[in-house]
Design a protein around this motif. Sequence first.
Motif, short mmCIF file in Angstrom:
data_model
loop_
_atom_site.label_atom_id
_atom_site.label_comp_id
_atom_site.label_asym_id
_atom_site.label_seq_id
_atom_site.Cartn_x
_atom_site.Cartn_y
_atom_site.Cartn_z
N SER A 58 3.30 -1.37 4.50
CA SER A 58 2.59 -0.13 4.79
C SER A 58 2.62 0.26 6.27
O SER A 58 2.44 1.43 6.60
N GLN A 59 2.84 -0.69 7.16
CA GLN A 59 2.88 -0.37 8.59
C GLN A 59 4.30 -0.38 9.15
O GLN A 59 4.47 -0.34 10.37
N PRO A 61 7.56 1.49 10.06
CA PRO A 61 8.04 2.89 10.21
C PRO A 61 9.38 3.04 9.48
O PRO A 61 10.45 2.82 10.04
N LYS A 62 9.29 3.44 8.25
CA LYS A 62 10.46 3.36 7.37
C LYS A 62 11.56 4.36 7.71
O LYS A 62 12.69 4.24 7.20
N ASP A 63 11.25 5.32 8.57
CA ASP A 63 12.30 6.25 8.96
C ASP A 63 13.31 5.59 9.89
O ASP A 63 14.45 6.05 10.02
N ARG A 64 12.92 4.46 10.52
CA ARG A 64 13.83 3.82 11.46
C ARG A 64 13.93 2.30 11.30
O ARG A 64 14.86 1.69 11.76
N PHE A 65 12.93 1.72 10.67
CA PHE A 65 12.91 0.26 10.49
C PHE A 65 13.24 -0.07 9.04
O PHE A 65 12.80 0.61 8.11
N SER A 66 13.98 -1.17 8.88
CA SER A 66 14.22 -1.70 7.54
C SER A 66 14.25 -3.22 7.63
O SER A 66 14.53 -3.79 8.69
N SER B 98 -6.40 -8.69 0.04
CA SER B 98 -5.65 -8.92 -1.19
C SER B 98 -4.28 -9.53 -0.92
O SER B 98 -3.74 -10.23 -1.78
N ASN B 99 -3.71 -9.27 0.23
CA ASN B 99 -2.40 -9.84 0.54
C ASN B 99 -2.50 -11.05 1.46
O ASN B 99 -1.48 -11.47 2.00
N TYR B 100 -3.68 -11.59 1.64
CA TYR B 100 -3.89 -12.80 2.42
C TYR B 100 -3.34 -12.65 3.83
O TYR B 100 -2.72 -13.57 4.36
#
Lengths: 114, 114
Positions: A58-59, A61-66, B98-100
Amino acid sequence: EAGVAQSPRYKIIEKRQSVAFWCNPISGHATLYWYQQILGQGPKLLIQFQNNGVVDDSQLPKDRFSAERLKGVDSTLKIQPAKLEDSAVYLCASSRRLDSYEQYFGPGTRLTVT
Amino acid sequence: AQSVTQPDIHITVSEGASLELRCNYSYGATPYLFWYVQSPGQGLQLLLKYFSGDTLVQGIKGFEAEFKRSQSSFNLRKPSVHWSDAAEYFCAVGAGRSNYQLIWGAGTKLIIKP
């Protein structure tokens, strides 16, 4: 028992270039974490894997990190394209299983984006 | 919301003097508590942990910490610091997510005066 291995230890790139970091967790550890640590701050979780599945990104930055952990062992984190604000230390950690809070860290990769 | 506070950004201590680093957390139940140390250019090393039982826990390098439920605190102590203790210290809490995942403090930088 060997610790968490990371490479490279240091990387300097120009903005808009790409970079990849590699992590090999402690043998037998099912859970793997990637953190970003900006100077003077605590670690910020980017992504959490359980074996080869993503538990939380969730944290990230999927536009640049994978990131991937295809065989459930080692993992790669990629940034493309890099921005100046990505300058940080990227830490990899592992734990024995998902419900173990006890994490073991690698030495980190210090990224400088110019 | 769950949080971890390390009120002191920097602490300066003379070599041979005693040390106490503060950590307060916000969580309704008893959490899992950790102290990590980060030497310059290194990853995070686990100093000690508290899960249950005796509220005074011993760690590596001569450190100890005491869990005080009434104060929601888990302060780190050392009776006599050495120059090699100069580092950044992070308190972290595992608080039933929930994800520890761990919740991290911002860190306290320890400076040792000769």
